[in-house]
Enzyme design. Sequence first.
Site, PDB file in Angstrom:
ATOM      1  N   THR A 122       0.864  -1.151  -0.022  1.00 30.32           N
ATOM      2  CA  THR A 122       0.019  -0.081   0.009  1.00 30.32           C
ATOM      3  C   THR A 122       0.758   1.456  -0.024  1.00 30.32           C
ATOM      4  O   THR A 122       1.773   1.386   0.947  1.00 30.32           O
ATOM      5  CB  THR A 122      -0.717  -0.164   1.227  1.00 30.32           C
ATOM      6  OG1 THR A 122      -1.780  -0.990   1.129  1.00 30.32           O
ATOM      7  CG2 THR A 122      -1.892   1.178   1.278  1.00 30.32           C
ATOM      8  N   GLU A 123       0.581   2.166  -0.974  1.00 32.98           N
ATOM      9  CA  GLU A 123       1.396   3.401  -1.131  1.00 32.98           C
ATOM     10  C   GLU A 123       2.859   3.265  -1.124  1.00 32.98           C
ATOM     11  O   GLU A 123       3.731   4.053  -0.753  1.00 32.98           O
ATOM     12  CB  GLU A 123       0.751   4.374   0.270  1.00 32.98           C
ATOM     13  CG  GLU A 123      -0.576   4.602   0.051  1.00 32.98           C
ATOM     14  CD  GLU A 123      -1.085   5.497  -0.739  1.00 32.98           C
ATOM     15  OE1 GLU A 123      -0.472   5.914  -1.637  1.00 32.98           O
ATOM     16  OE2 GLU A 123      -2.486   5.122  -1.043  1.00 32.98           O
ATOM     17  N   LEU A 124       3.222   2.259  -1.749  1.00 30.79           N
ATOM     18  CA  LEU A 124       4.748   1.766  -1.885  1.00 30.79           C
ATOM     19  C   LEU A 124       5.264   1.826  -0.224  1.00 30.79           C
ATOM     20  O   LEU A 124       6.659   2.050  -0.271  1.00 30.79           O
ATOM     21  CB  LEU A 124       5.216   2.950  -2.696  1.00 30.79           C
ATOM     22  CG  LEU A 124       4.673   2.739  -4.442  1.00 30.79           C
ATOM     23  CD1 LEU A 124       6.007   3.125  -5.110  1.00 30.79           C
ATOM     24  CD2 LEU A 124       4.405   1.144  -4.679  1.00 30.79           C
TER      25      LEU A 124
END
Lengths: 428, 403
Positions: free
Chosen positions: B145-147
Site C-alpha cells: 500500500t502506497e509503496l
Amino acid sequence: MKKRIKVLMFGWEFPPVISGGLGVATLGLCKAMAPLADVKMIIPKNVPDFNIPNIELVGLNSIGKNELEELFKKEIHYSFPEMRMHKGAGFGPYTRIAENEFIDKKFYDVFHGEVTPFEIDDLYGGDVIKKVIEFARISVQYCLRTKFDVIHAHDWMTFLPAMELKIRTGKPLVLHVHSTEYDRAGEHSKNWVWDLEKRAMELADRIIPVSHYTGEICAKHYGVDPSKIMPVHNGIEAVKHTVKNKPFEGNLVIFFGRVTMQKGPEYFVEAARKVLSIHPNTKFVLAGSGDLLRPMIERTASYGIGDKFFFTGFLNKKMLNELLAIADVYCMPSVSEPFGLSAVEAVQYGIPTIISKTSGVAEVLNGSLKIDVWDVDKFAEYIMAALDYKGLKKSVVDANAHSLESITWENCAQKVMHVYQSIFDEQE
Amino acid sequence: MPSICFYFQVHQPYRLKEYTFFDIGSNHSYLDDEKNREVLNKVSDKCYIPTNKLMLELIEKHQGKFKISYSISGVALEQFAEWRPDVLQSFIELANTGCVEFISETYYHSLAFIFSREEFKRQIEQHRQLIKKYFKQEPKVFRNTELQYNNELAKVIEDMGYDAIICEGVDRLLGDRSPNHLYKAPNVTKIKSLLKNYRLSDDIAFRFSDRNWSEWPLTAERYAEWVHSVAGHGETINLFMDYETFGEHQWAQSGIFEFMRYMPGYVLKHPDFDFKTVSETAAAYPVRDVYDAHHLISWADTERDLSAWLGNPMQDEAIAKIYELEQEIYDSNDKELLDTWKKMLTSDHFYYMCTKYWADGDVHKYFSPYDSPYDAYIYFMNAMSDLGNRLRKKHHPKLKKKA
C-alpha cells in the site's frame, strides 16, 4: 533612526475597570505598542496607581475642576451635532436609550450644560450614550492641546471624539473594531449606534477589525471600501495553567460569556439536551449573565435536565480560572463573534474547543472543532466525541497549542504599526 | 537496452458515511454507498474507461512493443464488479492482450504489514485469488500500500515466493546512485527491488498541467528526449503512478491523453528502448547494488514516509483499536462483520484523519470526503464502536436479550 510615531488612542474599558474582552484587548495591545510608538491612551476612568510602563494613561475622571475650567476657557464648535445621524428605530442593546427624540436632547443637554468633572461608575450601565457624548466633549477639548500623528479609537463608544479630532486636525483616523452593532443585534440593528459606526468607518483612513470575519461585516453591512480594511487578530498574554482534578464524577462541558442572543446560549442548551440523552453522566455549566439567562433556566427546567445543567451567573476572573481548570470541553456557539478571546483562554488550559464558524477566533485556532451554530446535532456530536475519543481530544489540543504560539500581542502590535505605516506611505 | 516500466495504481476505498453517535446501536450500515458509487462513476467516466481504451489502442498499434502493469486493489475490483462491470470488462480485455501484467497487493489496500502479519498475508492471498479469477494471472511481483517498504518487507515477500517488489526511489537512501537499475535489500537472497524514478514519474503525475512549471507545456517528444538521455547509464526507468493521473488528477483538457497517445511512439523511435512489464523488467536485468531501507518509506508527500497515515493521536488510536478487534472478529465466524471490519482497514480512512499542515490552516492539502480530519475520525470511531458492540453481543447473547 526613524521618528517614533505619536499615537493618540481612545479606549472605553480598561483594566482594572473591565467588563469583557474589549478591556483585555486594549490593554494587551497598548503594552505591546509601548516599545514601538509613543502611546497616549484616553479612557473614561483610571484608577490611581494603575500604570503601564511607557504608556501615558489619561483617565477623564482624573481631570479635576480647575483643569477643566482651564481647558474650557475657549470651547470649540463641535461638528458632530450637525452630522444628522440616522436615528432609526432599530433594535439593539442600547435601543431604548438610543431612541429618536432622546439623542438630540442628549447632545443638547451635554453641550449646553456645565462642564463638570467626568464621572462614571458602570461603563455600560445607565445612560451610556449620554456618557459617550460627555466623554467626547471633554476628551476633544483635552486632546486638541496635545501633539499626535495618528488617532486610534477602540469601538463605537470612542468614535465621537476620534471623528471630531480627525475633522479638526486632518490627522489619520484608525478605527479598531472589536465588535459591531451588527454582531450585538443582528440584521435589525440600524439604530443610532449603527449609524455612528457607519459614519466613523466612512471617515476613517483605516479600519482594523479583529478578524477577517469582522472585516467582512464592515464591508458588507456598513458598506466600507474593502481597501481600507486591514484585519489584525488579537493576541493573548502567555500564561501557564495547571489542570485540576474535578471534585465530582463525570465530564464537565462549559460555556462562558454574556448570556445574550449574540453568544448563542440556546444552542448550548439544545446540544446539552442531546448529549444528556446518551451521556447522562455529563455536567454542563453556563457561566455569565444577560437578558437570555432566565429563558435559558426555564428551558433547561422544562427539558428536565436542571440537575445536570448549572448556571453560575457572572464569574470573576479567579472563579473563571477555577472553572477552566476542571473543564473537559469548552463551547463557544456565538452567532456572531468578532474575535472570541475566551476561546483562546480555554486553549491555554489545554481544553478542547468547539467554536462557531462565525467567529474571528476560528481564523487563528485552525485546529478547533468548528460548527455552524444552527447544526445542533453536529454540535452535540462534537461534544461527545471530544469527551469520549482521546485521540480527538489530543489532536485538537495539540493543534491549538501550535496556533497559540503566534497569537501574541507583539504580533498584533507589529501589524498595527504596519497599518499606520500604510497611511503614511500613501500620504507621501 | 533500457526499458520503460509503467505501473499504474488503481484504487477506490469504501468510504464511511457520516455515521453519528446517534446511529450507534440502531444503524449497522457504515458505508456511504451513494457516495462510493458516485465517485466510482465519475472516475470511471473521466479516467478508467477512456484510459483503458487508449491503452488498448496503444497496445494494438505498437504490436506487442507497448507493455504496462497494473495494481488494482481488491476493494476497487469489488466496486467495479458491483457498479461498473464495463470497467472490469475493459481491464479483462487489456489482460487478454498479453501485454499487461497484474501486480499483487493487499486486498483492502491496508496497512496490515505494520499491524498484523497474519492479516497481511491473508489479504495478499485474497487478492491473488481475485486476480486469478478475473485476469487468469499468477502475480509474480508485489507492491505494498502506497509503496510502503522496508528491508523486512522485502524478506517477507521473498519468502512468499515473489520475484520482485516495488518501492519508492528515495533520495536519502539512494545517495548519488540512480533509481534506473535493479537493487536488492541487504537481507534477501534474490528478490529484486524496482525503484520508482520519481522525477520522471512526477513530471507526468504531478507537474504535467502546472502552468508555473518551467517545462510546461510538456510534449510527448520532449519527454521522450528526457527518457532517451538515460541511455548508457541506466537499465530501467520505472514510471509508477496513480492511474487516476489520466483524466482525474490531470484533466482531459490538460492534454494528458494526447501526451500519452504519442509518447510511446516517440520513445520507441530510439532503437535501444523498449517497454517491459514489472516481472519482465525483473527478469531482464541483474541486481546492481543494495538498497537499504531500514525504516518504512512510502511514495507520499515530500517526506516519503508514513506520516500521512500514522502519527497523529487520532490516526494512532483509530488504527490500533480497529486491529485490536482482529481476534474477536475471526472468532465470531460472522461473514458480514468480517467484511465490514476488513473494509475499515483500508488506509484511506486514516489518510482522511491526517492533520499535517492542518494547524497552519492548509486545509486543502489532503483530499477527503469529509469536512475535516476530526469528522473523518469521529465517524470512523462511531462506526467502530457499533461494530464492537455487535461483536460483544455475539459473544454474550444474554446482553442482546437485555438490550
